[in-house]
Design a protein around this motif. Structure first.
Motif, PDB file in Angstrom:
ATOM      1  N   ALA A 348       0.833  -1.213   0.000  1.00  0.00           N
ATOM      2  CA  ALA A 348       0.000   0.000   0.000  1.00  0.00           C
ATOM      3  C   ALA A 348       0.864   1.259   0.000  1.00  0.00           C
ATOM      4  CB  ALA A 348      -0.921  -0.015   1.218  1.00  0.00           C
ATOM      5  N   THR A 407      -3.835   1.462  -2.708  1.00  0.00           N
ATOM      6  CA  THR A 407      -3.641   2.055  -1.379  1.00  0.00           C
ATOM      7  C   THR A 407      -4.987   2.269  -0.703  1.00  0.00           C
ATOM      8  OG1 THR A 407      -1.630   3.152  -2.156  1.00  0.00           O
ATOM      9  CG2 THR A 407      -2.634   4.039  -0.158  1.00  0.00           C
ATOM     10  N   SER A 499      -6.563   8.421  -0.810  1.00  0.00           N
ATOM     11  CA  SER A 499      -5.186   7.900  -0.896  1.00  0.00           C
ATOM     12  C   SER A 499      -4.194   9.026  -1.111  1.00  0.00           C
ATOM     13  CB  SER A 499      -5.079   6.896  -2.049  1.00  0.00           C
ATOM     14  OG  SER A 499      -5.806   5.738  -1.763  1.00  0.00           O
TER      15      SER A 499
END
Ligand SMILES: CC/C=C\C/C=C\C/C=C\C/C=C\C/C=C\C/C=C\CC/C=C/C(=O)SCCNC(=O)CCNC(=O)[C@H](O)C(C)(C)COP(=O)(O)OP(=O)(O)OC[C@H]1O[C@@H](n2cnc3c(N)ncnc32)[C@H](O)[C@@H]1OP(=O)(O)O
Ligand code: FAD
Length: 633
Positions: A348, A407, A499
């Motif tokens: 991520a 992510t 994100s």
């Protein structure tokens, strides 16, 4: 030396060498980097700068000098080739690392010292969706071979970089073998002996010209069973399949290169800031006060607003790159020992930071180029070439939108864990407070609290808010009867935004943590100013988020701009010194505008005169085409 540049370098308020050492990771690393650059490259009589014929020389030199450390290899290569990509880039950053991480010991000893190769994963029909890859690998126990085949036109391997037309060791990924998703194969195809192989070049590209990106079509090509990289998964002689600890281990090379790209984005942005800021210090244009001499364009507030936040961003990304590769090394070491617990977090983080840094740097390169006016459009500036070489990084190694969504997957899962009462650790631990945080505006005063720790907190709250808004969007879609997948897809704008904010917070936090470690008072002061500039500039760009998060009031908005202007003026005296600290050698920067001595105009005239078009007073085309035409008129 240009008098302007000379003046800019007087009255330094900080020790440039100490800042260079911090960027390198210590004085010893700086000394070794310069030794490789000055002694092993520039003063090497065999060194003919960056010409294609010098690729074999480079390989032999690396062996002659015993340079095997990957980072030192990169120092040597980047000095050798300057700002451009080169044909062996993929070999060093993808082919070799895949062998290092996916071979069993027998395969490693057999192959690693011997070959140069490429990485053929993408197909004409699929680059992102790896589960959609169509190339098949069918095991034939009778001959202990895999039969590799491209069943459709869209299954043709497309893009492998550095596709050596003569000998084609390559690592490629094929479609699922029983429970595992992907397996890596090393196939040494010596063309003359292998029928069923169709290879070629995919044709002219936007740039990346030093790398020959090719295509590969396989027609029932047989390779030995032993060519399957068997560290994590095996196919036994009887055809039985041993599953890997995780099907995602095959993705390890992509995580590695994404981790590298974060720092590389910082390096490329630092190169462009060096060029644009040095040029802005020697370029005089127009007038600020009537009748006075034309000012340095670096004294225009708009020029400072274009370049100084990018300068701060370049430092931020260089520090983020150090953090990323340290984190990669730590977690991949654990994975090597069988502990996969932090693999999702590593994925991520690397996916998000790769997208965040390349998108920002990509835009920043163009801002630097345009801030140099017409001369920025000249190849002599190096900026057009840097842009053309860098911009595919937003696409390769994981297309940026897709990476941001990866992510987001991790953020949503973490948010759900908090909702379920779990206590999070690591980069997402700030989500533990998402339900308890009092998102009350700061003190009523219209003044911003400029403490760097407070600013980091504000970015944390902004990120937490956007994560929660994205999760709420998914919940609202589900409440409207949408299935899980449609609820996700109908929230992807919010998910990318969450994100992006998470990565922005992470980068500022890393910047602050690095500044806290700096002991030298002068360096600490100038780095603290840049970190503040990075944070305040971001608040100016995303004011709505901070207002929505309730951490900024309408009354405080004007002070964001006022604070920004003050920070620009604070950076101004140190701007040239801050790019000097990046320590980019003229030979590597290869830019008339970014020269260390600032003698731009003389160098530009010489550069233009050296153009092939100027080899003769009158170009041959006149005699060949125009003169005969004139004779007929
Ligand atoms: C040796 C030299 C060392 C040092 C030198 C120093 C410096 C070098 C200097 C410069 C170098 C810097 C820059 C390099 C510059 C240039 C590079 C050179 C050339 C570039 C050439 C380009 C090559 C390529 O592009 S190669 C091909 C790249 N392709 C991709 O990246 C594909 C992208 N797609 C994917 O990754 C996947 O398809 C996906 C998007 C992730 C989706 O996959 P999938 O559908 O399976 O996954 P789901 O979304 O369903 O999720 C399932 C599950 O899996 C988890 N997951 C996914 N990926 C990973 C992973 N990688 N690791 C761990 N886990 C992963 C995901 O999180 C899900 O988990 P959950 O179900 O639990 O949520
Ligand atoms: C210069 C260069 C060098 C390369 N070198 C190599 C190499 O050496 N080896 C190799 O194997 N590959 C290489 N590649 C290929 C590269 O890895 C792929 O191009 C990349 O992974 C993107 O996949 P794609 O091209 O299929 O784009 P696509 O995935 O088709 O993307 C097209 C659009 O679809 C969107 N999209 C796709 N999936 C989703 C989703 N799930 N959600 C939302 N939007 C989505 C994307 O955001 C994008 O806007 C190279 C590419 C370039 C440009």
């Amino acid at each position: 030396m240009n008098p302007d540049i000379l003046r800019e370098r007087q009255n330094a308020t900080f020790d440039i060498e100490k800042l260079t050492n911090i960027l390198d990771g210590g004085a010893e690393r700086t000394n070794r980097r310069r030794e490789i650059r000055e002694v092993l490259v520039l003063n090497d009589p065999d060194f003919d700068y960056g010409t294609p014929t010098s690729l074999p020389t480079m390989i032999l030199k690396l062996r002659e000098y015993g340079i095997s450390d990957p980072v030192e290899i990169n120092w040597y290569k980047s000095m050798y080739w300057g700002t451009g990509r080169e044909a062996l880039g993929l070999h060093y950053v993808m082919f070799l690392p895949t062998l290092y991480t996916q071979c069993d010991s027998e395969q490693f000893n057999k192959w690693v010292p011997l070959i140069i190769g490429t990485y053929a994963q993408t197909e004409m029909g699929h680059g992102t969706h790896l589960r959609g890859l169509e190339t098949t690998a069918t095991f034939d126990p009778a001959t202990q071979e895999f039969v590799m085949h491209s069943p459709t036109v869209t299954s043709i391997k497309w893009w492998p970089g550095g596709r050596n037309p003569l000998f084609l060791p390559l690592i490629f990924l094929s479609i699922p073998l029983s429970a595992s998703l992907f397996d890596l194969f090393l196939s040494g195809f010596a063309l003359p002996t292998c029928s069923g192989i169709v290879i070629g070049d995919i044709g002219p590209k936007f740039g990346f010209d030093a790398v020959d990106n090719g295509y590969l079509k396989l027609e029932h090509v047989r390779i030995p069973r032993e060519n399957m990289l068997m560290k994590y998964a095996q196919v036994k002689p009887d055809g039985s399949y041993v599953k890997p600890l995780s099907s995602k281990l095959t993705y390890g090379t992509m995580v590695f290169i994404r981790s590298l790209i974060v720092g590389n984005a910082g390096i490329v942005l630092s190169q462009c800031c060096t060029i644009a800021i040095r040029y802005s210090a020697v370029r005089h244009q127009s007038e600020i006060r009537a009748g006075e001499a034309e000012p340095q364009i670096l004294d225009y507030q708009t020029q400072q607003h274009k370049l100084f936040p990018l300068l701060a961003t370049a430092y931020a990304f260089l520090f983020a790159g150090q953090y990323m590769i340290d984190t990669y090394n730590r977690i991949s070491g654990d994975i090597n020992q069988g502990d996969l617990s932090e693999m999702p977090e590593l994925h991520a983080l690397s996916a998000g930071l790769k997208a965040f840094t390349t998108w920002t740097a990509n835009t920043g390169i163009e801002v630097c180029r345009m801030s140099c006016g017409g001369h920025g459009y000249s190849r002599s500036s190096a900026l057009p070439d840097i842009y053309v070489e860098f911009t595919p990084s937003c696409t390769y190694e994981g297309e940026n939108t897709v990476m941001m969504l990866q992510t987001a997957r991790f953020l949503m899962k973490s948010y759900r864990q908090v909702q379920a009462g779990q206590q999070l650790s690591g980069a997402v631990s700030y989500l533990n407070k998402v339900h308890h945080r009092v998102m009350a505006p700061q003190a009523v005063s219209s003044q911003l609290d400029l403490n760097l720790n407070t600013l980091v907190d504000l970015y944390e709250i902004r990120a937490a808010m956007l994560v929660e808004l994205a999760a709420q969007s998914i919940q609202q879609e589900s409440a409207r009867g949408k299935c899980q997948e449609d609820s996700w897809n109908n929230s992807t704008i919010d998910l990318v935004r969450a994100s992006d904010a998470h990565c922005h917070y992470m980068v500022l936090k890393m910047f602050r943590d690095k500044v806290d470690q700096i002991e030298d008072p002068g360096v600490h002061s100038v780095m603290s100013t840049l970190a503040h500039l990075y944070a305040i500039h971001g608040m100016g760009n995303f004011t709505g988020d901070f207002l929505q998060a309730g951490v900024l009031t309408g009354a405080q908005v004007p002070s964001v701009s006022k604070c920004l202007k003050g920070l620009l003026a604070e950076v101004r005296p140190s701007a040239v010194l801050l790019v000097d600290a990046f320590d980019h050698h003229d030979k590597m920067l290869n830019s008339v505008l970014g020269r260390h001595d600032g003698n731009v105009y003389e160098a530009m005239f010489e550069w233009a005169r050296s153009s092939p078009l100027n080899r003769t007073e009158v170009h041959e085309s006149f005699h060949k085409h125009l003169k005969p035409l004139q004779a007929k008129l």
